[in-house]
Write a protein that holds these residues in place. Structure first.
Motif, PDB file in Angstrom:
ATOM      1  N   GLU A 189      32.355 149.098  55.462  1.00 33.27           N
ATOM      2  CA  GLU A 189      31.210 148.515  56.165  1.00 33.27           C
ATOM      3  C   GLU A 189      29.999 149.356  55.797  1.00 33.27           C
ATOM      4  O   GLU A 189      29.800 150.461  56.314  1.00 33.27           O
ATOM      5  CB  GLU A 189      31.420 148.539  57.685  1.00 33.27           C
ATOM      6  CG  GLU A 189      32.567 147.692  58.178  1.00 33.27           C
ATOM      7  CD  GLU A 189      32.193 146.204  58.207  1.00 33.27           C
ATOM      8  OE1 GLU A 189      30.996 145.879  58.077  1.00 33.27           O
ATOM      9  OE2 GLU A 189      33.118 145.369  58.355  1.00 33.27           O
ATOM     10  N   ASP A 262      28.468 145.536  52.204  1.00 34.68           N
ATOM     11  CA  ASP A 262      29.929 145.425  52.217  1.00 34.68           C
ATOM     12  C   ASP A 262      30.398 145.213  53.649  1.00 34.68           C
ATOM     13  O   ASP A 262      29.940 145.894  54.577  1.00 34.68           O
ATOM     14  CB  ASP A 262      30.579 146.689  51.645  1.00 34.68           C
ATOM     15  CG  ASP A 262      30.446 146.771  50.138  1.00 34.68           C
ATOM     16  OD1 ASP A 262      31.123 145.999  49.441  1.00 34.68           O
ATOM     17  OD2 ASP A 262      29.649 147.601  49.650  1.00 34.68           O
ATOM     18  N   SER A 263      31.312 144.280  53.840  1.00 37.89           N
ATOM     19  CA  SER A 263      31.820 143.982  55.170  1.00 37.89           C
ATOM     20  C   SER A 263      33.266 143.523  55.076  1.00 37.89           C
ATOM     21  O   SER A 263      33.623 142.738  54.195  1.00 37.89           O
ATOM     22  CB  SER A 263      30.979 142.889  55.830  1.00 37.89           C
ATOM     23  OG  SER A 263      31.578 142.438  57.031  1.00 37.89           O
ATOM     24  N   THR A 264      34.097 144.007  55.992  1.00 37.95           N
ATOM     25  CA  THR A 264      35.489 143.572  56.028  1.00 37.95           C
ATOM     26  C   THR A 264      35.610 142.150  56.571  1.00 37.95           C
ATOM     27  O   THR A 264      36.627 141.492  56.378  1.00 37.95           O
ATOM     28  CB  THR A 264      36.312 144.519  56.909  1.00 37.95           C
ATOM     29  OG1 THR A 264      35.703 144.601  58.209  1.00 37.95           O
ATOM     30  CG2 THR A 264      36.377 145.912  56.298  1.00 37.95           C
ATOM     31  N   VAL A 265      34.557 141.666  57.238  1.00 33.86           N
ATOM     32  CA  VAL A 265      34.571 140.309  57.805  1.00 33.86           C
ATOM     33  C   VAL A 265      33.994 139.305  56.819  1.00 33.86           C
ATOM     34  O   VAL A 265      34.587 138.252  56.547  1.00 33.86           O
ATOM     35  CB  VAL A 265      33.785 140.269  59.129  1.00 33.86           C
ATOM     36  CG1 VAL A 265      33.723 138.834  59.662  1.00 33.86           C
ATOM     37  CG2 VAL A 265      34.406 141.202  60.154  1.00 33.86           C
ATOM     38  N   ASN A 266      32.837 139.609  56.267  1.00 32.54           N
ATOM     39  CA  ASN A 266      32.137 138.656  55.405  1.00 32.54           C
ATOM     40  C   ASN A 266      32.251 138.965  53.914  1.00 32.54           C
ATOM     41  O   ASN A 266      31.694 138.233  53.088  1.00 32.54           O
ATOM     42  CB  ASN A 266      30.653 138.626  55.787  1.00 32.54           C
ATOM     43  CG  ASN A 266      30.441 138.183  57.216  1.00 32.54           C
ATOM     44  OD1 ASN A 266      31.045 137.214  57.672  1.00 32.54           O
ATOM     45  ND2 ASN A 266      29.598 138.904  57.943  1.00 32.54           N
ATOM     46  N   GLY A 267      32.942 140.027  53.564  1.00 24.31           N
ATOM     47  CA  GLY A 267      33.066 140.395  52.162  1.00 24.31           C
ATOM     48  C   GLY A 267      31.824 141.094  51.649  1.00 24.31           C
ATOM     49  O   GLY A 267      30.966 141.553  52.411  1.00 24.31           O
ATOM     50  N   MET A 269      28.234 141.325  49.488  1.00 21.31           N
ATOM     51  CA  MET A 269      27.087 140.493  49.131  1.00 21.31           C
ATOM     52  C   MET A 269      26.097 141.332  48.341  1.00 21.31           C
ATOM     53  O   MET A 269      25.554 142.312  48.847  1.00 21.31           O
ATOM     54  CB  MET A 269      26.404 139.932  50.378  1.00 21.31           C
ATOM     55  CG  MET A 269      25.159 139.101  50.065  1.00 21.31           C
ATOM     56  SD  MET A 269      24.342 138.485  51.556  1.00 21.31           S
ATOM     57  CE  MET A 269      25.628 137.426  52.207  1.00 21.31           C
TER      58      MET A 269
END
Length: 292
Positions: A189, A262-267, A269
């Motif tokens: 994240e 970076d996000s574990t939910v949304n991937g 970008m």
């Protein structure tokens, strides 16, 4: 003035330090110190430099809230082919004509870009009267500085009109600057700015590969001084004012190769690059009030 040690002699001194334990160091006598002579300054290097531990920096606001950078870690990689012939230089410039001398700290030219800094710090904020909240960590990767440095002098004056004169020149490439919500070791994240480039530009906004002069002791210095706050107290003021300089403030450019979330939910970008072709700091007035 101090003496710039010849590079060969500097290497011998550094090698000697490597072989002598810290317990063997002794203070010089007044007789030995009186025999020291110098002319220009001295050179030094930060080979294998690293710093880590419980070091922290805290900013306290007037209302009692604080912002803390904790557990700071700092290290530098070296250029093995230029450990001795591209040092830091600390020297004094004699100006004459009643002007104060100028103390210079010149950074290595670092032409190959192999001298790179790494840093990390944990972020935390404490609201006034509230509990401390962790805010993740800041991580800096592969910061390469190319020349430039800091100048310091004084000017004649009295009262709040006198202070320390500063000059600062900077050219830098930064591999990445990240805010990591889950701590310095976890980039799942994160907001990351990668490929950051800062330096002087010409009138067309093209990088000149030279340091950007934020302030210059001779032509337009920054002033660090203590002033009154109009209420019987005092403030520490840092002021830069290029408005009276004939040529105006030096131009700088800023290029960021990529902005990424970076996000574990949304991937992940990637937002691509961003650039400011030319900007100037014509006037800056920053004031800090002492805490209680």
């Amino acid at each position: 003035m101090l003496t710039r040690l010849p590079l060969a002699l500097l290497g011998m001194v550094m090698a000697s330090w490597a072989m002598v334990p810290a317990a063997a160091m002794e203070a010089l006598s007044e007789r030995d110190l009186a025999a020291v002579q110098g002319r220009d300054g001295f050179n030094f290097n930060l080979q294998n430099f690293s710093l880590s531990g419980q070091l922290s920096l805290t900013y306290a606001a007037p209302d009692g809230s604080t912002l803390r950078l904790g557990d700071l870690a700092l290290s530098r990689s070296d250029d093995p082919d230029h450990l001795l012939d591209d040092p830091y230089a600390l020297w004094i410039q004699r100006r004459g004509n009643g002007l104060a001398d100028v103390l210079h700290l010149d950074l290595p030219q670092n032409a190959a870009g192999l001298q790179r800094w790494q840093a990390a710090a944990d972020l935390a904020v404490t609201p006034a009267g509230g509990s401390t909240q962790a805010l993740g960590a800041l991580v800096l990767q592969d910061l390469a500085l190319y020349g430039g440095g800091v100048q310091m002098s004084t000017e004649p004056g009295s009262g709040s009109g006198s202070g320390v004169l500063l000059g600062v020149a900077l050219r830098a490439d930064l591999g990445a600057l990240s805010w990591r919500a889950r701590g310095r070791a976890d980039g799942s994240e994160a907001l990351t700015l990668s490929g950051i480039h800062l330096g002087a530009v010409d009138d067309n906004g093209h990088f000149t590969q030279q340091p950007w002069a934020l302030a210059d002791v001779s032509s337009q210095p920054a002033v660090l001084q203590v002033i009154g706050d109009g209420q019987g107290g005092q403030l520490l003021q840092l002021k830069v004012d290029w408005s009276t300089a004939e040529a105006g403030a030096a131009k700088a450019g800023l290029l960021i190769d990529n902005v990424r979330f970076d996000s574990t939910v949304n991937g992940a970008m990637d937002l691509g690059s961003s650039r400011i072709s030319s900007f100037q700091i014509n006037y800056l007035d920053m004031r800090l009030r002492p805490g209680n």
